[in-house]
Design an enzyme around this catalytic site. Structure first.
Site, PDB file in Angstrom:
ATOM      1  CB  CYS A  13      12.547  21.778 -83.456  1.00  0.00           C
ATOM      2  SG  CYS A  13      13.419  22.668 -84.882  1.00  0.00           S
ATOM      3  CG  HIS A  18      11.611  17.987 -86.180  1.00  0.00           C
ATOM      4  ND1 HIS A  18      10.416  18.883 -85.647  1.00  0.00           N
ATOM      5  CD2 HIS A  18      12.527  19.163 -86.509  1.00  0.00           C
ATOM      6  CE1 HIS A  18      10.546  20.031 -86.054  1.00  0.00           C
ATOM      7  NE2 HIS A  18      11.861  20.292 -86.296  1.00  0.00           N
ATOM      8  CD  GLU A  53       8.136  15.914 -84.891  1.00  0.00           C
ATOM      9  OE1 GLU A  53       8.155  17.075 -85.593  1.00  0.00           O
ATOM     10  OE2 GLU A  53       9.093  15.732 -84.136  1.00  0.00           O
TER      11      GLU A  53
END
Length: 211
Positions: A94, A187, A189
């Site tokens: 990002c 993202h 994660e």
């Protein structure tokens, strides 16, 4: 010997929350990789620079800051200096992906869509234009939470190859053409969508496997 990862933390708040997310993505491969966090505000220090340069790879986190603001560009100048000098693999997530683009003079700005939240807390299926080192298969379920993007200009493709786009964001998944610099606007994660997280963890593990 374990591979060593430097995770550059680009956040100014909720740092522990985001560290926990990265810890959770890496814990299953802790037998082959170790990782340390370095806050972006510290990476201009010579001792920290040495530690980062000695790592086998770098992950750049997201941030709540906006690279469309010149003050933010200046605030992260030490990070872009590291990126300029570092020759090993880097994965920008990002804001981290946007930082990589800024190294080459490309700008970040608001999404070109009347709904500012069009890709905020949304899960999208991104189909790949061609095989990507960090993804096994021809698509990825991506958790998006952003309001800005790297603004596309034709010159961008002189430096980077684009591997996936969304309806409103052309530059979703990239790799530099001559350096091992990888970027994702989404993202991997983020735990909000379990299936997207599963695929995102695999993506991060594939990055580690490159080292």
């Amino acid at each position: 010997m374990k591979k060593r990862i430097a995770i550059i933390d680009n956040f100014d708040k909720e740092n522990e929350k985001f560290k926990t997310r990265f810890d959770n993505t890496l814990k299953d491969i802790s037998n082959i990789v170790s990782w340390n966090y370095f806050h972006y505000s510290s990476v201009g220090e010579s001792a920290i620079i040495e530690k980062i340069m000695n790592c086998d790879g770098i992950i750049l986190t997201g941030s709540y800051n906006m690279l469309s603001e010149e003050s933010t560009v200046q605030k992260y100048a030490s990070v872009t200096k590291i990126l300029h000098d570092y020759s090993k693999p880097v994965f920008g997530i990002c804001f981290g992906h946007q930082l990589i683009a800024s190294l080459y003079g490309f700008v970040t700005g608001p999404l070109n869509h009347p709904d500012d939240d069009i890709e905020d807390e949304k899960t999208l299926l991104l189909n790949l234009f061609s095989p990507y080192d960090l993804i096994k298969g021809d698509s990825i379920l991506a958790y998006e939470t952003h309001h800005q993007e790297v603004k596309y200009v034709p010159e961008y493709e002189n430096e980077f190859k684009i591997f996936a786009s969304s309806e409103v964001c052309k530059i979703q998944l990239v790799k530099h053409k001559n350096r091992p610099l990888y970027g994702a606007q989404f993202h991997p994660e983020n735990p909000s969508n379990p299936e997207a997280l599963k695929q995102g963890i695999e993506m991060i593990h594939n990055f580690i496997a490159l080292l």
